[in-house]
Motif scaffolding. Sequence first.
Motif, PDB file in Angstrom:
ATOM      1  N   GLN A  98      -2.082  11.647  -3.750  1.00 59.57           N
ATOM      2  CA  GLN A  98      -1.060  11.140  -4.601  1.00 59.57           C
ATOM      3  C   GLN A  98      -1.148  10.433  -5.770  1.00 59.57           C
ATOM      4  O   GLN A  98      -0.496   9.786  -6.564  1.00 59.57           O
ATOM      5  CB  GLN A  98      -0.187  10.364  -3.594  1.00 59.57           C
ATOM      6  CG  GLN A  98       0.254  10.903  -2.211  1.00 59.57           C
ATOM      7  CD  GLN A  98       1.058   9.843  -1.277  1.00 59.57           C
ATOM      8  OE1 GLN A  98       2.110   9.700  -1.633  1.00 59.57           O
ATOM      9  NE2 GLN A  98       0.494   9.591  -0.436  1.00 59.57           N
ATOM     10  N   ASN A  99      -2.334  10.674  -6.594  1.00 56.55           N
ATOM     11  CA  ASN A  99      -2.617  10.249  -7.878  1.00 56.55           C
ATOM     12  C   ASN A  99      -1.880  11.167  -8.891  1.00 56.55           C
ATOM     13  O   ASN A  99      -1.498  12.221  -8.700  1.00 56.55           O
ATOM     14  CB  ASN A  99      -4.150  10.414  -8.071  1.00 56.55           C
ATOM     15  CG  ASN A  99      -5.000   9.240  -7.253  1.00 56.55           C
ATOM     16  OD1 ASN A  99      -4.497   8.042  -7.076  1.00 56.55           O
ATOM     17  ND2 ASN A  99      -5.975   9.871  -6.619  1.00 56.55           N
ATOM     18  N   ARG A 100      -1.550  10.284  -9.969  1.00 56.42           N
ATOM     19  CA  ARG A 100      -0.557  10.911 -11.058  1.00 56.42           C
ATOM     20  C   ARG A 100      -1.458  10.737 -12.346  1.00 56.42           C
ATOM     21  O   ARG A 100      -2.822  10.826 -12.208  1.00 56.42           O
ATOM     22  CB  ARG A 100       0.589  10.229 -11.199  1.00 56.42           C
ATOM     23  CG  ARG A 100       1.278  10.212 -10.077  1.00 56.42           C
ATOM     24  CD  ARG A 100       2.555   9.573  -9.976  1.00 56.42           C
ATOM     25  NE  ARG A 100       2.985   9.295  -8.737  1.00 56.42           N
ATOM     26  CZ  ARG A 100       4.213   8.478  -8.382  1.00 56.42           C
ATOM     27  NH1 ARG A 100       4.953   8.181  -9.425  1.00 56.42           N
ATOM     28  NH2 ARG A 100       4.372   8.172  -7.169  1.00 56.42           N
ATOM     29  N   PRO A 112      -2.563   5.986 -15.550  1.00 56.53           N
ATOM     30  CA  PRO A 112      -2.892   4.864 -14.545  1.00 56.53           C
ATOM     31  C   PRO A 112      -1.704   4.150 -14.188  1.00 56.53           C
ATOM     32  O   PRO A 112      -0.786   3.817 -14.995  1.00 56.53           O
ATOM     33  CB  PRO A 112      -3.707   4.288 -15.504  1.00 56.53           C
ATOM     34  CG  PRO A 112      -3.493   4.563 -16.791  1.00 56.53           C
ATOM     35  CD  PRO A 112      -2.820   5.805 -16.951  1.00 56.53           C
ATOM     36  N   SER A 113      -1.850   3.533 -12.953  1.00 57.88           N
ATOM     37  CA  SER A 113      -0.867   2.527 -12.528  1.00 57.88           C
ATOM     38  C   SER A 113      -1.491   1.312 -11.585  1.00 57.88           C
ATOM     39  O   SER A 113      -2.598   1.628 -10.910  1.00 57.88           O
ATOM     40  CB  SER A 113      -0.103   3.273 -11.354  1.00 57.88           C
ATOM     41  OG  SER A 113       0.908   2.441 -10.894  1.00 57.88           O
ATOM     42  N   LYS A 133      -1.896   1.362  -8.015  1.00 54.69           N
ATOM     43  CA  LYS A 133      -1.304   2.511  -7.381  1.00 54.69           C
ATOM     44  C   LYS A 133       0.258   2.480  -6.883  1.00 54.69           C
ATOM     45  O   LYS A 133       0.356   2.997  -5.707  1.00 54.69           O
ATOM     46  CB  LYS A 133      -2.185   3.059  -6.278  1.00 54.69           C
ATOM     47  CG  LYS A 133      -2.150   4.701  -6.115  1.00 54.69           C
ATOM     48  CD  LYS A 133      -2.969   5.213  -5.126  1.00 54.69           C
ATOM     49  CE  LYS A 133      -2.900   6.600  -4.844  1.00 54.69           C
ATOM     50  NZ  LYS A 133      -3.859   7.418  -4.068  1.00 54.69           N
ATOM     51  N   ARG A 134       1.093   1.459  -7.857  1.00 45.19           N
ATOM     52  CA  ARG A 134       2.235   1.193  -7.524  1.00 45.19           C
ATOM     53  C   ARG A 134       3.355   2.109  -7.992  1.00 45.19           C
ATOM     54  O   ARG A 134       4.261   2.379  -7.164  1.00 45.19           O
ATOM     55  CB  ARG A 134       2.585  -0.319  -7.772  1.00 45.19           C
ATOM     56  CG  ARG A 134       1.819  -1.498  -7.138  1.00 45.19           C
ATOM     57  CD  ARG A 134       1.503  -1.445  -5.671  1.00 45.19           C
ATOM     58  NE  ARG A 134       2.693  -1.359  -4.930  1.00 45.19           N
ATOM     59  CZ  ARG A 134       2.827  -0.522  -4.058  1.00 45.19           C
ATOM     60  NH1 ARG A 134       2.173   0.117  -3.419  1.00 45.19           N
ATOM     61  NH2 ARG A 134       4.317  -0.628  -3.340  1.00 45.19           N
ATOM     62  N   TYR A 135       2.865   2.838  -8.818  1.00 44.34           N
ATOM     63  CA  TYR A 135       3.930   3.814  -9.420  1.00 44.34           C
ATOM     64  C   TYR A 135       5.296   3.287  -9.613  1.00 44.34           C
ATOM     65  O   TYR A 135       6.067   3.756  -8.851  1.00 44.34           O
ATOM     66  CB  TYR A 135       3.519   5.242  -8.614  1.00 44.34           C
ATOM     67  CG  TYR A 135       2.327   5.471  -8.837  1.00 44.34           C
ATOM     68  CD1 TYR A 135       1.775   5.862 -10.016  1.00 44.34           C
ATOM     69  CD2 TYR A 135       1.503   5.772  -7.777  1.00 44.34           C
ATOM     70  CE1 TYR A 135       0.495   6.386 -10.244  1.00 44.34           C
ATOM     71  CE2 TYR A 135       0.265   6.375  -7.948  1.00 44.34           C
ATOM     72  CZ  TYR A 135      -0.431   6.571  -8.892  1.00 44.34           C
ATOM     73  OH  TYR A 135      -1.594   7.143  -9.186  1.00 44.34           O
ATOM     74  N   GLU A 148       2.646   0.889 -18.134  1.00 45.05           N
ATOM     75  CA  GLU A 148       2.618   2.092 -17.407  1.00 45.05           C
ATOM     76  C   GLU A 148       3.630   2.990 -18.304  1.00 45.05           C
ATOM     77  O   GLU A 148       3.350   4.149 -18.372  1.00 45.05           O
ATOM     78  CB  GLU A 148       2.725   2.034 -16.008  1.00 45.05           C
ATOM     79  CG  GLU A 148       1.739   1.325 -15.320  1.00 45.05           C
ATOM     80  CD  GLU A 148       2.119   1.052 -13.716  1.00 45.05           C
ATOM     81  OE1 GLU A 148       2.709   2.018 -13.122  1.00 45.05           O
ATOM     82  OE2 GLU A 148       1.455   0.195 -13.303  1.00 45.05           O
ATOM     83  N   LYS A 154       0.718  -1.330  -0.203  1.00 46.29           N
ATOM     84  CA  LYS A 154       0.070   0.031   0.174  1.00 46.29           C
ATOM     85  C   LYS A 154       0.848   1.132   0.169  1.00 46.29           C
ATOM     86  O   LYS A 154       0.410   2.438  -0.419  1.00 46.29           O
ATOM     87  CB  LYS A 154      -0.977   0.100   1.316  1.00 46.29           C
ATOM     88  CG  LYS A 154      -1.959  -1.262   1.100  1.00 46.29           C
ATOM     89  CD  LYS A 154      -2.747  -0.946   2.312  1.00 46.29           C
ATOM     90  CE  LYS A 154      -2.208  -1.341   3.941  1.00 46.29           C
ATOM     91  NZ  LYS A 154      -3.410  -1.312   4.772  1.00 46.29           N
ATOM     92  N   SER A 174       5.856  -2.922  -8.217  1.00 45.87           N
ATOM     93  CA  SER A 174       4.696  -3.675  -8.591  1.00 45.87           C
ATOM     94  C   SER A 174       4.810  -5.224  -8.267  1.00 45.87           C
ATOM     95  O   SER A 174       3.595  -5.608  -7.972  1.00 45.87           O
ATOM     96  CB  SER A 174       4.580  -3.667 -10.261  1.00 45.87           C
ATOM     97  OG  SER A 174       4.190  -2.178 -10.417  1.00 45.87           O
ATOM     98  N   ILE A 193       3.344   4.039  -1.146  1.00 49.74           N
ATOM     99  CA  ILE A 193       3.987   4.745  -2.538  1.00 49.74           C
ATOM    100  C   ILE A 193       5.292   5.142  -2.180  1.00 49.74           C
ATOM    101  O   ILE A 193       5.592   5.748  -1.163  1.00 49.74           O
ATOM    102  CB  ILE A 193       3.033   5.912  -2.793  1.00 49.74           C
ATOM    103  CG1 ILE A 193       1.522   5.265  -3.066  1.00 49.74           C
ATOM    104  CG2 ILE A 193       3.696   6.403  -4.189  1.00 49.74           C
ATOM    105  CD1 ILE A 193       0.654   6.332  -3.430  1.00 49.74           C
TER     106      ILE A 193
END
Length: 249
Positions: free
Chosen positions: A109-111, A114-115, A118-120, A198, A46, A183, A48
Amino acid sequence: LSEPSGIKNIDILKEDLNEYEKFHSLTKTKRISRYKSAKYWPKKTKTIFYKGYERMPETILPSPKIPGHSLRQTLMQRQSKRSFSDKPLTLEEISSLLYFSAGIKDTLQNRYYPSAGKRYPLELYVLAKNTTIKKGLYHYYIKNNSLEEILPLRKFNYDKYFIDTWVKNANIVIFISGIFKRSSVKYGMKGYRFTLLEAGHLAQNIYLLSTLLGLNCCEIGGFIDDRLHELIDIDGKEEAILTTIAVGK
């Protein structure tokens, strides 16, 4: 999603398949495992993570701005362009390009791409040649919308790293890397496939923002992977360059 069976993975590696067929087979989901409530997830799935260079000089970029063109117009004009002028790229333009492509857009903290989960897993590096910041190699630190100087470069031998000679005329070259464990810790081997997807999402953002800003842009597949890894000082295993993009005026 569950990891494929280890025994089946070994069988696949022994089969007479092309490398891409082996890769695709190894990253398939073999069975369905229902997720528990998010409150039971391990913390590492969870959290980031952000990469930063605390001891390196940091340049805070100006506030990003985005022109008001329609999405249809932008999509129609988007194309790969390999010619660049001698006019320098400004910090304002770099800020808008990087922030609206890869930056943090809200308090969650969204960008802007898409990830999975939400692992970015992606990181950005910028090779600056003809800009209003001094020549060098920088890391884009998204938490501050800033450039961290990794390596000052008075001269840079593009021929050592790139197959295409026109790359040396670009104002900047953006390197997109993937830190795969971000990821894979949640999705296993399929996390590698998600990381590649991504990188494509982010690359398209850079194309569209370049179009909006009136910049020329072209993705580059012809780069020598391990030489770029050595330049940036990454191992090419836990973190590796996935694609590069030349941008200029």
